[in-house]
Design a protein around this motif. Structure first.
Motif, PDB file in Angstrom:
ATOM      1  N   GLN A   1       0.942  -1.178   0.050  1.00  0.00           N
ATOM      2  CA  GLN A   1      -0.093   0.110  -0.101  1.00  0.00           C
ATOM      3  C   GLN A   1       0.901   1.254   0.189  1.00  0.00           C
ATOM      4  O   GLN A   1       0.477   2.312  -0.068  1.00  0.00           O
ATOM      5  CB  GLN A   1      -0.776   0.095   1.222  1.00  0.00           C
ATOM      6  N   VAL A   2       2.088   1.310   0.200  1.00  0.00           N
ATOM      7  CA  VAL A   2       3.095   2.312   0.506  1.00  0.00           C
ATOM      8  C   VAL A   2       3.285   2.619  -1.126  1.00  0.00           C
ATOM      9  O   VAL A   2       3.475   2.051  -2.122  1.00  0.00           O
ATOM     10  CB  VAL A   2       4.477   2.131   0.915  1.00  0.00           C
ATOM     11  N   PRO A   3       2.935   3.916  -1.424  1.00  0.00           N
ATOM     12  CA  PRO A   3       2.553   4.464  -2.811  1.00  0.00           C
ATOM     13  C   PRO A   3       4.116   4.693  -3.639  1.00  0.00           C
ATOM     14  O   PRO A   3       4.152   5.257  -4.502  1.00  0.00           O
ATOM     15  CB  PRO A   3       1.957   5.855  -2.945  1.00  0.00           C
ATOM     16  N   GLY A   4       5.097   4.266  -3.076  1.00  0.00           N
ATOM     17  CA  GLY A   4       6.393   4.706  -3.530  1.00  0.00           C
ATOM     18  C   GLY A   4       7.384   4.379  -2.604  1.00  0.00           C
ATOM     19  O   GLY A   4       7.310   4.298  -1.549  1.00  0.00           O
TER      20      GLY A   4
ATOM     21  N   SER B 246       2.454  14.150  -3.135  1.00  0.00           N
ATOM     22  CA  SER B 246       1.650  12.821  -2.961  1.00  0.00           C
ATOM     23  C   SER B 246       2.058  11.900  -1.838  1.00  0.00           C
ATOM     24  O   SER B 246       1.115  11.347  -1.245  1.00  0.00           O
ATOM     25  CB  SER B 246       1.280  12.034  -4.465  1.00  0.00           C
ATOM     26  N   LEU B 247       3.291  11.635  -1.872  1.00  0.00           N
ATOM     27  CA  LEU B 247       3.842  10.785  -0.781  1.00  0.00           C
ATOM     28  C   LEU B 247       3.468  11.546   0.692  1.00  0.00           C
ATOM     29  O   LEU B 247       3.157  10.946   1.642  1.00  0.00           O
ATOM     30  CB  LEU B 247       5.316  10.387  -0.690  1.00  0.00           C
TER      31      LEU B 247
ATOM     32  N   TRP C 205      -0.060  11.195   1.692  1.00  0.00           N
ATOM     33  CA  TRP C 205      -0.540   9.919   1.869  1.00  0.00           C
ATOM     34  C   TRP C 205       0.077   9.574   3.320  1.00  0.00           C
ATOM     35  O   TRP C 205      -0.550   8.990   4.405  1.00  0.00           O
ATOM     36  CB  TRP C 205       0.374   8.645   1.117  1.00  0.00           C
TER      37      TRP C 205
ATOM     38  N   HIS D  25       7.552  15.260  -3.863  1.00  0.00           N
ATOM     39  CA  HIS D  25       6.975  14.313  -2.968  1.00  0.00           C
ATOM     40  C   HIS D  25       5.686  14.844  -2.413  1.00  0.00           C
ATOM     41  O   HIS D  25       5.183  14.153  -1.301  1.00  0.00           O
ATOM     42  CB  HIS D  25       8.064  14.004  -2.035  1.00  0.00           C
TER      43      HIS D  25
END
Length: 197
Positions: free
Chosen positions: A56-59, A99-100, A103, A97
């Protein structure tokens, strides 16, 4: 070690923390752990549920960065001691970063603000930055010159004020000052004794 070339009358060094195990890294001058790059693909998990959550970690979450700026021609902090400016940079605050960061903001976790410290001992910081690179726990990002070896830093600045095993830097600094005062006093007394003899 040859005199370093500088840009705008300063030397600067920036490294990003990164290692094979994605483990936090201890930075002795601050006596604290800093986050290393976290890549979900690099983590080996035993159970399927944990592996699924890791997916689920987006990157890749970038590691924190350590920055040192050494202004040229500043008043020294003491014999062999040069003042510098240190910063712990949080790359998740950068637009690339976003989006990270968003999240992570939804998790029960909090991003650190960036720390800026003035009048730190430049030799101590540069020694530990060099050690992080030598140990493979940090990668150079930007520098005015190539990051020197830790041995070369010692040759230029002397022993680091804080070795990472014991006393905090302010106590070591106070003890060094007391030692210098005691030496000066003993020298004065010795000279006085010779004059009286």
């Amino acid at each position: 070690m040859a005199k370093a070339k500088t840009e705008n009358d300063r030397e600067y060094f920036v490294v990003e923390l990164k290692n094979e195990t994605c483990s936090p890294v201890y930075f002795p001058p601050l006596q604290r752990m800093l986050r290393s790059e976290f890549s979900p693909n690099e983590i080996r998990l035993r159970d399927a549920a944990s592996h699924e959550r890791m997916g689920q970690v987006p990157g890749i979450i970038p590691g924190q960065r350590v920055e040192l700026v050494i202004p040229v021609d500043q008043d020294p902090l003491g014999p062999g001691r040069v003042p510098g400016q240190g910063r712990i940079l949080e790359p998740l605050h950068l637009a690339e970063h976003a989006s990270l960061k968003e999240w992570i903001g939804r998790l029960p976790a909090k991003l650190e603000s960036q720390a800026e410290l003035a009048n730190i001992d430049a030799g101590t910081w540069l020694f530990w930055i060099a050690r992080l690179v030598e140990d493979g726990t940090a990668k150079p990002l930007a520098s005015s010159i190539e990051i020197p070896r830790s041995k070369d830093v010692k040759d230029r600045f002397g022993e680091p004020l804080y070795s990472g095993h014991g006393e905090d830097p302010s106590k070591v600094k106070r003890r060094e000052l007391a030692d210098r005062l005691l030496e000066a006093l003993l020298e004065k007394i010795g000279g006085l004794g010779e004059a009286l003899a």
